[in-house]
Design a protein around this motif. Sequence first.
Motif, PDB file in Angstrom:
ATOM      1  N   THR A  96     -51.522  67.535 -26.174  1.00  0.00           N
ATOM      2  CA  THR A  96     -51.879  66.757 -27.362  1.00  0.00           C
ATOM      3  C   THR A  96     -50.673  66.087 -28.021  1.00  0.00           C
ATOM      4  N   LYS A  97     -49.481  66.400 -27.535  1.00  0.00           N
ATOM      5  CA  LYS A  97     -48.262  65.820 -28.097  1.00  0.00           C
ATOM      6  C   LYS A  97     -47.439  65.197 -26.977  1.00  0.00           C
ATOM      7  N   PRO A  98     -46.527  64.307 -27.322  1.00  0.00           N
ATOM      8  CA  PRO A  98     -45.777  63.592 -26.278  1.00  0.00           C
ATOM      9  C   PRO A  98     -45.062  64.518 -25.302  1.00  0.00           C
ATOM     10  N   VAL A  99     -45.059  64.102 -24.049  1.00  0.00           N
ATOM     11  CA  VAL A  99     -44.360  64.811 -22.983  1.00  0.00           C
ATOM     12  C   VAL A  99     -43.436  63.814 -22.296  1.00  0.00           C
ATOM     13  N   VAL A 100     -42.157  64.151 -22.218  1.00  0.00           N
ATOM     14  CA  VAL A 100     -41.190  63.301 -21.532  1.00  0.00           C
ATOM     15  C   VAL A 100     -40.521  64.117 -20.436  1.00  0.00           C
ATOM     16  N   SER A 101     -39.823  63.445 -19.545  1.00  0.00           N
ATOM     17  CA  SER A 101     -39.142  64.160 -18.465  1.00  0.00           C
ATOM     18  C   SER A 101     -37.855  63.455 -18.100  1.00  0.00           C
ATOM     19  N   GLY A 102     -36.911  64.259 -17.596  1.00  0.00           N
ATOM     20  CA  GLY A 102     -35.644  63.750 -17.127  1.00  0.00           C
ATOM     21  C   GLY A 102     -35.410  64.204 -15.703  1.00  0.00           C
ATOM     22  N   VAL A 103     -35.182  63.262 -14.803  1.00  0.00           N
ATOM     23  CA  VAL A 103     -35.074  63.560 -13.377  1.00  0.00           C
ATOM     24  C   VAL A 103     -33.697  63.181 -12.870  1.00  0.00           C
ATOM     25  N   ASP A 104     -33.059  64.127 -12.208  1.00  0.00           N
ATOM     26  CA  ASP A 104     -31.800  63.830 -11.514  1.00  0.00           C
ATOM     27  C   ASP A 104     -31.908  64.368 -10.097  1.00  0.00           C
ATOM     28  N   GLY A 105     -32.008  63.470  -9.123  1.00  0.00           N
ATOM     29  CA  GLY A 105     -32.034  63.900  -7.728  1.00  0.00           C
ATOM     30  C   GLY A 105     -33.426  64.078  -7.178  1.00  0.00           C
ATOM     31  N   LEU A 106     -33.632  65.207  -6.499  1.00  0.00           N
ATOM     32  CA  LEU A 106     -34.835  65.467  -5.721  1.00  0.00           C
ATOM     33  C   LEU A 106     -36.061  65.689  -6.612  1.00  0.00           C
ATOM     34  N   ALA A 107     -37.157  64.979  -6.285  1.00  0.00           N
ATOM     35  CA  ALA A 107     -38.437  65.171  -6.968  1.00  0.00           C
ATOM     36  C   ALA A 107     -39.527  65.073  -5.908  1.00  0.00           C
TER      37      ALA A 107
END
Length: 250
Positions: A96-107
Amino acid sequence: MTDHVLIERPEAHPGVQVIRFNRPEKKNAITRDMYAKMTNALTVASTDPAVRATAFLGTDGCFSAGNDMADFLAFAMGGSMGMEVIEFLRALATATKPVVSGVDGLAIGIGTTIHLHCDLTIASERSVFKTPFVDLALVPEAASSLIAPRIMGHQRAFALLAAGEPLTAGEAVDAGLIWKIVDADAVERETLALAGRLAKKPPEALRIARDLVRGDRSEVLARIDEEAKHFAAQLKSAEARTAFEAFMRR
């Protein structure tokens, strides 16, 4: 539970909850216990007024390699995707609230599809996004078969989800999977700063705006369940058994 997932509330960013993969020796591969801990954190975020945004982070050079295959195979042979996985996906889809993500490398795998449910994703130039579902004789999950074509069109979605072709960070931006690219050493800083800015906004106005942008979640939840049925059926197949055996021999 396990410390392979760390739940943090950084003092420098009030209102932000961090869900951090913390298993670098296994490339942040996700176990059932890790899924359960993340589900609990998302549930808490939805009900705790002190949490206004959630940020997913990995470790240096790796967001997540997807499911832990040994853990996954322990219950997959019974023909189940695992309730811990389903509960996490549903909690993520209904946040119900914002979700952010930070990616470095393998996903890889869920390490890619998780970002389809994030409102904003920052990645380093060296990030690579790949979903080898079909290579394991499985099918897409996390409602990716619904969301990805809407975001990036049929060709790119098919390349990612069916053909298993990787996306570079630049290609992921062009496809709409992520928001922007920063230097590797700036991923965490920029992600937390972004979550912090969201946490400072008027919460009700932000909630309404987010709901309007994301739309009705019922179709997403229905697709998660539909994919899970196909996933479970494939787990019982001879081709999946062959693929798993080949994977474990690597």
